[in-house]
Every structure is written in C-alpha cells, then in structure tokens.
Design an enzyme around this catalytic site. Structure first.
Site, PDB file in Angstrom:
ATOM      1  N   CYS A   1       1.219  -1.310   0.124  1.00  0.00           N
ATOM      2  CA  CYS A   1      -0.265  -0.412  -0.228  1.00  0.00           C
ATOM      3  C   CYS A   1       0.412   1.751  -0.151  1.00  0.00           C
ATOM      4  O   CYS A   1       1.481   1.305   0.921  1.00  0.00           O
ATOM      5  CB  CYS A   1      -0.760   0.185   1.147  1.00  0.00           C
ATOM      6  SG  CYS A   1      -1.532  -1.824   1.339  1.00  0.00           S
TER       7      CYS A   1
ATOM      8  N   GLU B   1      -7.812   9.411   1.918  1.00  0.00           N
ATOM      9  CA  GLU B   1      -7.197   8.473   0.621  1.00  0.00           C
ATOM     10  C   GLU B   1      -8.327   7.972   0.164  1.00  0.00           C
ATOM     11  O   GLU B   1      -9.182   8.070   0.360  1.00  0.00           O
ATOM     12  CB  GLU B   1      -5.958   7.601   0.987  1.00  0.00           C
ATOM     13  CG  GLU B   1      -4.904   8.024   1.858  1.00  0.00           C
ATOM     14  CD  GLU B   1      -3.768   6.791   1.447  1.00  0.00           C
ATOM     15  OE1 GLU B   1      -2.590   6.656   1.832  1.00  0.00           O
ATOM     16  OE2 GLU B   1      -4.686   5.221   1.642  1.00  0.00           O
TER      17      GLU B   1
END
Length: 290
Positions: free
Chosen positions: A71, A147
C-alpha cells in the site's frame, strides 16, 4: 517531485503536498490532505493464496499492522509517470498507479520490476476513506490517512517463481494465506490490521473478488471505474489532532461494512518506540519514498 497527488473529492489532481504534510491531522486540517493511493493484492494462482505484509514497527503511521501486499502512493515527478487522468480511470488502464505499484513492490518487498509486467495488473475500483492513527499515537494523534485508494490485483503462477526480499525498514514480516487463514488471523485479537485492508476485505475481498479470482482477473465482472466508494473509519479511528468526526453523511456501505462493528485494528497495542524516538526521525521517515 516526490510529492503526493492532492485530490478533490472527485479524484481530480489539484496540487501536490509532501508526504509528511498530507498525513498530519491538525486543527487546520482535521483529516490531513486528501491524496491518491493504491493497494496491491498479489496472489499465487496455484494455491489461491494472498501475500500479506506486516508493516514495520518503525513506521510513523500504522506501524505493526498486517495489511495487503503493498500500500503506498503515486508521486509527482516520477519516471515512468505515476499520474493518472480521468480518462485513464474511465478506461481502466491507470498506468500511473500501476507504475507506482511496481516501484513500491520492489522497494518494500524486493520483487524485481521485470517480474511485474504492468499489463498483468488488474484495476478494480476506488475507495475514499480516512482514519486517524489513534491506536498508535492516542486519541489526539497527529498522524493518519486520508486517501482515494486504487485497488490493484496481480497473480503469479506459483510463489516459488517470485523473489520476495522484504526491506527491514518497511516490512516486519510477510505471510501467504488462504481465505480461511485470513479470517482466523482477523479473529485473533492479538493481531493488528490496517483500516483500509479491513474495509476492502469485508466489503469485497472475501465475498466476491477472492472467491471468484479467475473471473476477477480475466473479466470486468467486478470492475467499477465510475463510482468512488466512501467510508468513515470505525469509532476507534475517529478524532486525531483535529478531533474529526464522521465525514460522510450517507456512508457508502454502512449496512454491509462489518469493519464498523468489529473495529479495524483489533486489540490496542502501542508503538514500540518512545514518542521522543518517533519524533526524532519523523522527517527521515517521510523523506523516504512511502
């Protein structure tokens, strides 16, 4: 160069910010700065197993947590470019996010770029989430994530053909798991899991994407290039330095988001380093290509 892609709520790139600034949760920016991210899920086709990583204990945000394979963030000024435009999302190519994924899979896990053909990544959808890292840093945590996350799948024929050499500053451990093993791990209250991974797992991964992995990789059955799925965090990740409350009045998937009931982090653990030690290398941590 080497700055994250600052976004509006519709995933349009509207600027840039340092990795440190974008993750600061303060009174001025209660949920940090919305930026683009990606989450890679790498599978062994021969066994159906998924490669997990445990984020390093020395990381500033969400240390010690188990999460999907990789990630991180696409960045400005990289070569090959990592900035996708709306038309790249609409047609499902998102070459920028895939380029960033190749870079970080090499950086974090030591997987050679030549083992990761860009055209073998499968883009599935986007989720907009935020979470204060209150479990690590307390209820007024100065750090968190906010995000729009691009979910990418990748399959190798057999894990024995894959080179994996985790970077010790990035990854504490890796583990290949079956769906049953993942459920058992997530039920273990002594283990921590990242908020974004729990959201993806409970909403999509176990219910469809992993269960029908062949269809996921070879068809567009589960692809959604139009919608941005939006999630508030579980209760323990509200707050932070800006005392942020829920953001989405009509939370995209409240009725099916099990992570809101179970929590995204499991049993609370503290950071292995003292606050003074953490702060002493904050700049160093965010200067690295995260």
């Amino acid at each position: 160069k080497d700055t994250v892609l600052v976004l509006d709520n519709d995933d349009n790139v509207v600027g840039s910010a340092s990795k440190r600034l974008s993750h600061e949760f303060t009174g001025e920016q209660a949920r940090g700065i919305l930026h683009r991210a990606f989450s890679v899920f790498l599978f062994d086709e021969s066994t159906g197993e998924l490669l997990l990583q445990q984020r390093a204990s020395s990381k500033i945000t969400f240390p010690n947590v188990w999460t999907n394979t990789c990630c991180s963030h696409p960045l400005h000024g990289m070569e090959p470019p990592e900035v996708d435009k709306p038309e790249d999302v609409a047609n499902g190519t998102v070459i920028g996010a895939k380029n960033a994924a190749i870079r970080k899979l090499n950086h974090e896990l030591g997987i050679p770029p030549e083992d990761l053909p860009v055209d073998k990544f499968k883009f599935l959808t986007r989720l907009h989430y935020w979470a204060a890292d209150t479990v690590t840093h307390g209820k007024e945590s100065p750090w968190g994530e906010h995000e729009i996350d691009y979910v990418l799948f990748f399959c190798v024929k057999n894990k024995s053909e894959l080179t994996v050499k985790p970077h010790p500053d990035e990854v504490d451990d890796v583990k290949w798991v079956s769906p049953k093993q993942l459920v058992e791990m997530m039920d273990d209250k002594s283990l921590l899991f990242s908020p974004w991974f729990r959201l993806i797992t409970k909403k999509w991964l176990l219910n469809s994407w992993w269960k029908e992995l062949s269809d996921t990789m070879t068809t567009d059955k589960f692809c959604d290039f139009v919608n941005i799925h939006r999630f508030d965090p579980p209760a323990e990740h509200l707050g932070g330095g800006g005392k942020a409350g829920p953001l989405f009045d009509n939370d995209d998937d409240k009725q099916g988001d099990e992570s809101k009931k179970q929590g995204a982090y499991g049993k609370i653990k503290t950071h292995k380093e003292s606050t003074l030690s953490q702060l002493s290398h904050v700049d160093e941590g965010f200067a690295a290509v995260n």
